[in-house]
Design a protein around this motif. Structure first.
Motif, PDB file in Angstrom:
ATOM      1  N   LYS A   1       0.761  -9.187 -52.387  1.00 27.21           N
ATOM      2  CA  LYS A   1       1.529  -9.976 -52.505  1.00 27.21           C
ATOM      3  C   LYS A   1       0.946 -10.171 -54.089  1.00 27.21           C
ATOM      4  O   LYS A   1      -0.684 -10.300 -53.380  1.00 27.21           O
ATOM      5  N   CYS A   2       1.377 -10.792 -54.914  1.00 27.66           N
ATOM      6  CA  CYS A   2       0.019 -11.337 -56.190  1.00 27.66           C
ATOM      7  C   CYS A   2      -0.581 -12.703 -55.008  1.00 27.66           C
ATOM      8  O   CYS A   2      -0.319 -13.798 -54.628  1.00 27.66           O
ATOM      9  N   TRP A   3      -2.153 -12.760 -55.420  1.00 28.67           N
ATOM     10  CA  TRP A   3      -2.984 -13.450 -54.938  1.00 28.67           C
ATOM     11  C   TRP A   3      -2.378 -14.793 -54.945  1.00 28.67           C
ATOM     12  O   TRP A   3      -3.205 -16.372 -54.689  1.00 28.67           O
ATOM     13  N   TYR A   4      -2.428 -15.460 -56.932  1.00 30.80           N
ATOM     14  CA  TYR A   4      -1.886 -16.733 -57.120  1.00 30.80           C
ATOM     15  C   TYR A   4      -0.147 -16.905 -57.127  1.00 30.80           C
ATOM     16  O   TYR A   4      -0.249 -18.291 -56.244  1.00 30.80           O
ATOM     17  N   CYS A   5       0.417 -16.293 -57.025  1.00 37.01           N
ATOM     18  CA  CYS A   5       1.947 -16.637 -57.347  1.00 37.01           C
ATOM     19  C   CYS A   5       2.885 -16.473 -55.744  1.00 37.01           C
ATOM     20  O   CYS A   5       3.856 -16.889 -55.526  1.00 37.01           O
ATOM     21  N   GLY A   6       2.164 -16.012 -55.355  1.00 34.95           N
ATOM     22  CA  GLY A   6       1.901 -14.296 -54.174  1.00 34.95           C
ATOM     23  C   GLY A   6       4.080 -13.988 -54.080  1.00 34.95           C
ATOM     24  O   GLY A   6       4.678 -13.624 -52.713  1.00 34.95           O
ATOM     25  N   CYS A   7       4.409 -14.054 -55.227  1.00 34.00           N
ATOM     26  CA  CYS A   7       5.422 -12.606 -55.428  1.00 34.00           C
ATOM     27  C   CYS A   7       5.285 -11.604 -55.046  1.00 34.00           C
ATOM     28  O   CYS A   7       3.974 -10.641 -54.507  1.00 34.00           O
ATOM     29  N   ASN A   8       6.286 -10.711 -54.366  1.00 31.85           N
ATOM     30  CA  ASN A   8       6.110  -8.904 -54.029  1.00 31.85           C
ATOM     31  C   ASN A   8       5.664  -7.921 -55.147  1.00 31.85           C
ATOM     32  O   ASN A   8       6.083  -8.048 -56.247  1.00 31.85           O
TER      33      ASN A   8
ATOM     34  N   ALA B   1      -3.128  -9.141 -58.687  1.00 28.63           N
ATOM     35  CA  ALA B   1      -1.916  -9.995 -59.082  1.00 28.63           C
ATOM     36  C   ALA B   1      -0.075  -9.617 -60.165  1.00 28.63           C
ATOM     37  O   ALA B   1      -0.914  -8.246 -60.673  1.00 28.63           O
ATOM     38  N   CYS B   2       0.444 -10.637 -60.405  1.00 24.27           N
ATOM     39  CA  CYS B   2       0.828  -9.518 -61.007  1.00 24.27           C
ATOM     40  C   CYS B   2       0.986  -9.823 -62.204  1.00 24.27           C
ATOM     41  O   CYS B   2       0.004 -11.059 -62.475  1.00 24.27           O
ATOM     42  N   ALA B   3       1.476  -9.580 -63.427  1.00 22.36           N
ATOM     43  CA  ALA B   3       1.670  -9.525 -64.677  1.00 22.36           C
ATOM     44  C   ALA B   3       1.488 -10.970 -65.362  1.00 22.36           C
ATOM     45  O   ALA B   3       0.194 -11.585 -65.800  1.00 22.36           O
TER      46      ALA B   3
HETATM   47 ZN   LIG Z   1       1.692 -13.847 -59.800  1.00 22.51          ZN
END
Ligand SMILES: [Zn+2]
Length: 118
Positions: A15-22, A59-61
């Motif tokens: 998961k993204c550490w910040y927003c939680g998206c996969n 993290a996500c981009a």
């Molecule tokens: Zn994110």
């Protein structure tokens, strides 16, 4: 995925550490939680000692690029201010709100890792 990236990925289980998206298996970023503050002009950084696996989170981009080299609390304030700047700068946003497509809330910006006990 090499061992180092796998260890970073495993911190959140993908998961993204910040927003939680996969996170996608390809194209996710390893973010320096405490920024290293890279100098664009010569590639050196202000805090090379922070370039450790312990300080890297998955993290996500979008989050990684938006956070850039900001400390967490500065970034939180920036995100928190987006509704204000959308209302000030975007006719499309104001119209979407007027027609009920967007509903604002008073929520405080909370990051995935905070809601998940890290
Ligand atoms: Zn994110």
């Amino acid at each position: 995925m090499n061992k180092k990236r796998q260890a970073i990925w495993d911190k959140s289980g993908g998961k993204c550490w910040y927003c939680g998206c996969n996170l996608p298996e390809k194209g996710w970023h390893a973010d320096h939680f405490e920024p290293i503050q890279r100098n664009w002009w010569n590639g050196t950084c202000e805090h090379p000692e922070r370039d450790t696996v312990e300080n890297l989170v998955p993290a996500c981009a979008s989050c990684n690029l938006n956070k850039h080299s900001m400390p967490l609390e500065s970034w939180r304030k920036i995100i928190q201010g987006y509704v204000f700047s959308l209302n000030r700068d975007s006719t499309q946003y104001r119209l979407a709100k007027r027609y009920g497509l967007v509903q604002e809330t008073e929520v405080k910006v909370t990051f995935w890792f905070e809601e998940n006990g890290y």
